[in-house]
Design a protein around this motif. Structure first.
Motif, PDB file in Angstrom:
ATOM      1  N   UNK A   1      12.687   5.924   2.029  1.00 24.42           N
ATOM      2  CA  UNK A   1      11.662   4.899   1.926  1.00 24.42           C
ATOM      3  C   UNK A   1      10.293   5.317   2.419  1.00 24.42           C
ATOM      4  N   UNK A   2      10.065   6.605   2.653  1.00 23.63           N
ATOM      5  CA  UNK A   2       8.772   7.092   3.142  1.00 23.63           C
ATOM      6  C   UNK A   2       7.873   7.475   1.963  1.00 23.63           C
ATOM      7  N   UNK A   3       6.616   7.040   2.044  1.00 25.26           N
ATOM      8  CA  UNK A   3       5.657   7.234   0.956  1.00 25.26           C
ATOM      9  C   UNK A   3       4.707   8.389   1.218  1.00 25.26           C
ATOM     10  N   UNK A   4       4.413   9.137   0.170  1.00 27.30           N
ATOM     11  CA  UNK A   4       3.322  10.104   0.179  1.00 27.30           C
ATOM     12  C   UNK A   4       2.483   9.843  -1.066  1.00 27.30           C
ATOM     13  N   UNK A   5       1.186   9.613  -0.872  1.00 26.15           N
ATOM     14  CA  UNK A   5       0.298   9.258  -1.972  1.00 26.15           C
ATOM     15  C   UNK A   5      -0.685  10.378  -2.256  1.00 26.15           C
ATOM     16  N   UNK A   6      -0.907  10.644  -3.537  1.00 25.66           N
ATOM     17  CA  UNK A   6      -1.867  11.649  -3.984  1.00 25.66           C
ATOM     18  C   UNK A   6      -2.901  10.969  -4.874  1.00 25.66           C
ATOM     19  N   UNK A   7      -4.176  11.033  -4.476  1.00 30.16           N
ATOM     20  CA  UNK A   7      -5.277  10.502  -5.274  1.00 30.16           C
ATOM     21  C   UNK A   7      -6.033  11.676  -5.901  1.00 30.16           C
ATOM     22  N   UNK A   8      -6.400  11.540  -7.171  1.00 30.81           N
ATOM     23  CA  UNK A   8      -7.148  12.601  -7.842  1.00 30.81           C
ATOM     24  C   UNK A   8      -8.517  12.087  -8.272  1.00 30.81           C
ATOM     25  N   UNK A   9      -9.504  12.991  -8.264  1.00 31.81           N
ATOM     26  CA  UNK A   9     -10.864  12.603  -8.612  1.00 31.81           C
ATOM     27  C   UNK A   9     -11.626  13.831  -9.124  1.00 31.81           C
ATOM     28  N   UNK A  10     -12.829  13.585  -9.647  1.00 32.06           N
ATOM     29  CA  UNK A  10     -13.626  14.649 -10.282  1.00 32.06           C
ATOM     30  C   UNK A  10     -12.790  15.389 -11.326  1.00 32.06           C
TER      31      UNK A  10
ATOM     32  N   UNK B   1      11.616   7.553  -6.046  1.00 29.98           N
ATOM     33  CA  UNK B   1      10.898   6.945  -7.170  1.00 29.98           C
ATOM     34  C   UNK B   1       9.444   7.401  -7.156  1.00 29.98           C
ATOM     35  N   UNK B   2       8.796   7.277  -8.301  1.00 29.77           N
ATOM     36  CA  UNK B   2       7.387   7.611  -8.415  1.00 29.77           C
ATOM     37  C   UNK B   2       6.653   6.396  -8.959  1.00 29.77           C
ATOM     38  N   UNK B   3       5.542   6.041  -8.307  1.00 30.59           N
ATOM     39  CA  UNK B   3       4.709   4.917  -8.729  1.00 30.59           C
ATOM     40  C   UNK B   3       3.341   5.465  -9.107  1.00 30.59           C
ATOM     41  N   UNK B   4       2.962   5.276 -10.370  1.00 29.78           N
ATOM     42  CA  UNK B   4       1.710   5.835 -10.879  1.00 29.78           C
ATOM     43  C   UNK B   4       0.708   4.722 -11.170  1.00 29.78           C
ATOM     44  N   UNK B   5      -0.560   4.963 -10.846  1.00 31.09           N
ATOM     45  CA  UNK B   5      -1.622   4.000 -11.068  1.00 31.09           C
ATOM     46  C   UNK B   5      -2.647   4.558 -12.046  1.00 31.09           C
ATOM     47  N   UNK B   6      -2.957   3.766 -13.071  1.00 34.95           N
ATOM     48  CA  UNK B   6      -3.855   4.196 -14.136  1.00 34.95           C
ATOM     49  C   UNK B   6      -5.009   3.212 -14.299  1.00 34.95           C
ATOM     50  N   UNK B   7      -6.125   3.739 -14.805  1.00 39.37           N
ATOM     51  CA  UNK B   7      -7.244   2.887 -15.196  1.00 39.37           C
ATOM     52  C   UNK B   7      -6.823   2.129 -16.461  1.00 39.37           C
ATOM     53  N   UNK B   8      -6.882   0.782 -16.474  1.00 42.92           N
ATOM     54  CA  UNK B   8      -6.390   0.035 -17.632  1.00 42.92           C
ATOM     55  C   UNK B   8      -7.263   0.168 -18.875  1.00 42.92           C
ATOM     56  N   UNK B   9      -8.493   0.639 -18.711  1.00 45.17           N
ATOM     57  CA  UNK B   9      -9.379   0.788 -19.864  1.00 45.17           C
ATOM     58  C   UNK B   9      -9.340   2.198 -20.452  1.00 45.17           C
ATOM     59  N   UNK B  10      -9.420   3.203 -19.598  1.00 39.90           N
ATOM     60  CA  UNK B  10      -9.424   4.588 -20.080  1.00 39.90           C
ATOM     61  C   UNK B  10      -8.027   5.192 -20.111  1.00 39.90           C
ATOM     62  N   UNK B  11      -7.061   4.551 -19.439  1.00 44.73           N
ATOM     63  CA  UNK B  11      -5.678   5.032 -19.315  1.00 44.73           C
ATOM     64  C   UNK B  11      -5.577   6.313 -18.495  1.00 44.73           C
ATOM     65  N   UNK B  12      -6.617   6.625 -17.748  1.00 48.32           N
ATOM     66  CA  UNK B  12      -6.596   7.858 -16.943  1.00 48.32           C
ATOM     67  C   UNK B  12      -5.807   7.654 -15.657  1.00 48.32           C
ATOM     68  N   UNK B  13      -5.075   8.681 -15.259  1.00 49.49           N
ATOM     69  CA  UNK B  13      -4.305   8.646 -14.028  1.00 49.49           C
ATOM     70  C   UNK B  13      -5.248   8.693 -12.831  1.00 49.49           C
ATOM     71  N   UNK B  14      -5.050   7.777 -11.874  1.00 45.95           N
ATOM     72  CA  UNK B  14      -5.871   7.725 -10.661  1.00 45.95           C
ATOM     73  C   UNK B  14      -5.116   8.241  -9.441  1.00 45.95           C
ATOM     74  N   UNK B  15      -3.865   7.871  -9.306  1.00 47.65           N
ATOM     75  CA  UNK B  15      -3.086   8.310  -8.159  1.00 47.65           C
ATOM     76  C   UNK B  15      -1.603   8.086  -8.429  1.00 47.65           C
ATOM     77  N   UNK B  16      -0.777   8.706  -7.591  1.00 56.22           N
ATOM     78  CA  UNK B  16       0.656   8.427  -7.636  1.00 56.22           C
ATOM     79  C   UNK B  16       1.213   8.451  -6.224  1.00 56.22           C
ATOM     80  N   UNK B  17       2.305   7.731  -6.049  1.00 62.72           N
ATOM     81  CA  UNK B  17       2.998   7.677  -4.770  1.00 62.72           C
ATOM     82  C   UNK B  17       4.454   8.061  -4.991  1.00 62.72           C
ATOM     83  N   UNK B  18       4.925   9.024  -4.209  1.00 63.62           N
ATOM     84  CA  UNK B  18       6.326   9.399  -4.212  1.00 63.62           C
ATOM     85  C   UNK B  18       6.992   8.707  -3.022  1.00 63.62           C
ATOM     86  N   UNK B  19       8.030   7.930  -3.293  1.00 66.05           N
ATOM     87  CA  UNK B  19       8.812   7.298  -2.236  1.00 66.05           C
ATOM     88  C   UNK B  19      10.158   8.005  -2.165  1.00 66.05           C
TER      89      UNK B  19
END
Length: 222
Positions: A186-195, A164-182
């Motif tokens: 059941x092992x998680x790998x998280x990717x955070x994006x910036x700049x 599964x993929x879990x995505x996190x977004x800014x609720x005001x700008x709707x911009x993608x902040x990070x996602x986690x692949x499980x």
């Protein structure tokens, strides 16, 4: 814990960027999420607004940090162009590259001289890179709305089995902040994006895959 400067990701850890293949474990929903019935026709308004905005972003570039299942950390730069194209350039001496050209995804390790090819259609990256983010067909498993984040959990057995993929977004700008692949274990790998910069011009060869070189390399190493 290893740091960004001394961690060279393994193939399995690179898969956390979105190359999770089919497995046998059941889907486990994160506590606190609003569960959605499989047959529920209506997609939550917050999820649909985010999907529409994210679909409208045709290109972006920025930096990323990746956290592996055991806390391993690495990072680098990424480039994205819809539909289907993305590139991750990892920092470090391993010179890892993950590239999707819209049809296939290749993992390159120039240090070890390896090149692994996967069909994009069978990875969670497909859900991120489609021209239109499709939330129909019961793909949305859960939604959590908070003041600072809106979290959407997606699953599609036809694409990537029981991962599964879990995505996190800014609720005001709707911009993608990070996602986690499980993955299916059941092992998680998280990717955070910036700049992140949106609407950027990216040279076509950024997403080029050398299929001839891939074939020749894997023929030699058999």
């Amino acid at each position: 814990m290893k740091t960004q400067t001394d961690f060279a990701p393994t193939r399995r850890q690179v898969l956390g960027l979105g190359l999770v293949l089919a497995g046998a474990a059941a889907i486990n929903v994160v506590p606190g999420f609003q569960l959605l019935a499989q047959a529920q026709a209506a997609v939550p308004p917050a999820a649909q607004k985010i999907a529409d905005h994210f679909s409208s972003v045709k290109s972006m570039s920025g930096e990323f940090v990746q956290f592996g299942p055991k806390g391993e950390q690495t990072g680098g730069k990424f480039f994205l162009e819809r539909p289907g194209k993305i590139r991750f350039n990892y920092d470090g001496s391993s010179n890892f590259r993950v590239i999707s050209d819209g049809k296939s995804v290749v993992i390159l390790n120039k240090k070890l001289n390896t090149s692994d090819l996967y069909p994009l259609s069978k990875t969670p990256l497909k859900l991120l890179l489609d021209d239109r983010i499709d939330l129909s067909g019961g793909r949305v498993k859960a939604v959590k709305e908070e003041d600072d984040l809106t979290t959407i959990q997606l699953s599609d057995k036809s694409v990537f089995g029981n991962a599964r993929i879990t995505m996190m977004f800014d609720p005001k700008s709707y911009e993608l902040r990070q996602w986690t692949i499980t993955d299916a274990q059941g092992k998680d790998t998280t990717v955070m994006i910036f700049n992140v910069k949106e609407g950027v011009s990216i040279p076509d060869d950024t997403f080029a895959i050398d299929y001839t070189a891939n074939r020749e390399l894997n023929t030699k190493t058999r």
